[in-house]
Design a protein around this motif. Structure first.
Motif, mmCIF file in Angstrom:
data_model
loop_
_atom_site.group_PDB
_atom_site.id
_atom_site.type_symbol
_atom_site.label_atom_id
_atom_site.label_comp_id
_atom_site.label_asym_id
_atom_site.label_seq_id
_atom_site.Cartn_x
_atom_site.Cartn_y
_atom_site.Cartn_z
ATOM 1 N N VAL A 1 32.173 35.331 37.956
ATOM 2 C CA VAL A 1 32.308 35.683 39.761
ATOM 3 C C VAL A 1 31.199 36.264 40.164
ATOM 4 C CG1 VAL A 1 34.942 35.491 39.355
ATOM 5 C CG2 VAL A 1 33.766 37.627 39.534
ATOM 6 N N HIS B 1 45.242 28.659 34.950
ATOM 7 C CA HIS B 1 45.430 28.321 36.341
ATOM 8 C C HIS B 1 45.632 29.493 37.054
ATOM 9 C CE1 HIS B 1 44.121 24.034 36.679
ATOM 10 N NE2 HIS B 1 44.654 23.890 35.208
ATOM 11 N N LEU C 1 42.967 31.939 37.513
ATOM 12 C CA LEU C 1 42.134 31.345 38.591
ATOM 13 C C LEU C 1 42.857 31.388 39.968
ATOM 14 C CD1 LEU C 1 40.696 27.969 36.834
ATOM 15 C CD2 LEU C 1 39.404 29.940 37.725
ATOM 16 N N ASN C 2 44.041 31.439 40.057
ATOM 17 C CA ASN C 2 44.666 31.633 41.236
ATOM 18 C C ASN C 2 44.573 33.184 41.830
ATOM 19 O OD1 ASN C 2 45.461 29.081 42.177
ATOM 20 N ND2 ASN C 2 47.446 29.246 40.690
ATOM 21 N N ASN D 1 41.130 33.577 43.070
ATOM 22 C CA ASN D 1 41.240 32.877 44.369
ATOM 23 C C ASN D 1 41.779 33.767 45.536
ATOM 24 O OD1 ASN D 1 40.323 30.749 46.209
ATOM 25 N ND2 ASN D 1 42.715 30.427 46.338
ATOM 26 N N ASN D 2 42.891 34.438 45.157
ATOM 27 C CA ASN D 2 43.483 35.326 45.899
ATOM 28 C C ASN D 2 42.953 36.435 46.247
ATOM 29 O OD1 ASN D 2 45.949 33.370 46.103
ATOM 30 N ND2 ASN D 2 47.084 34.347 44.704
ATOM 31 N N GLY E 1 39.790 36.554 46.721
ATOM 32 C CA GLY E 1 38.573 36.235 47.681
ATOM 33 C C GLY E 1 37.343 36.295 46.828
ATOM 34 N N GLU F 1 34.257 34.783 44.461
ATOM 35 C CA GLU F 1 33.606 33.532 44.389
ATOM 36 C C GLU F 1 33.319 33.137 42.877
ATOM 37 O OE1 GLU F 1 29.578 31.080 45.635
ATOM 38 O OE2 GLU F 1 29.786 33.217 46.281
ATOM 39 N N VAL F 2 34.025 32.206 42.333
ATOM 40 C CA VAL F 2 33.734 31.740 40.953
ATOM 41 C C VAL F 2 32.378 30.621 41.050
ATOM 42 C CG1 VAL F 2 34.778 30.183 39.204
ATOM 43 C CG2 VAL F 2 36.098 31.626 40.548
#
Length: 77
Positions: free
Chosen positions: A16, A53, A56-57, A60-61, A63, A65-66
């Motif tokens: 990230v 997954h 990854l969630n 994402n939660n 914020g 950036e992957v």
């Protein structure tokens, strides 16, 4: 006896953007966190697709950036 299809010994590395501060490290206390330059690498061993997954969630939660996701080769026995 063969493992079920959803269980693996895979290690995933997720990179990230940015350097992980204390709050990121606390949010990922179940993941190996390392800093490489201006990025942070999150590694998790023994990960199946559902766990990947979920991770990854969580990223994402927060914020984050992957910028890369890959499977790492297994360590030699």
């Amino acid at each position: 006896m063969a493992k079920p299809a959803d269980v693996t010994d895979e290690t995933y590395a997720i990179t990230v953007r940015g350097v992980a501060g204390p709050w990121v490290r606390a949010a990922f206390d179940d993941v190996q966190v390392s800093v490489a330059g201006d990025t942070t690498v999150l590694r998790r061993a023994g990960t199946d697709q559902a766990a990947l997954h979920g991770l990854l969630n969580r990223i994402n939660n927060l914020g984050l950036e992957v910028i890369d996701v890959h499977r790492e080769p297994p360590e030699p026995a």
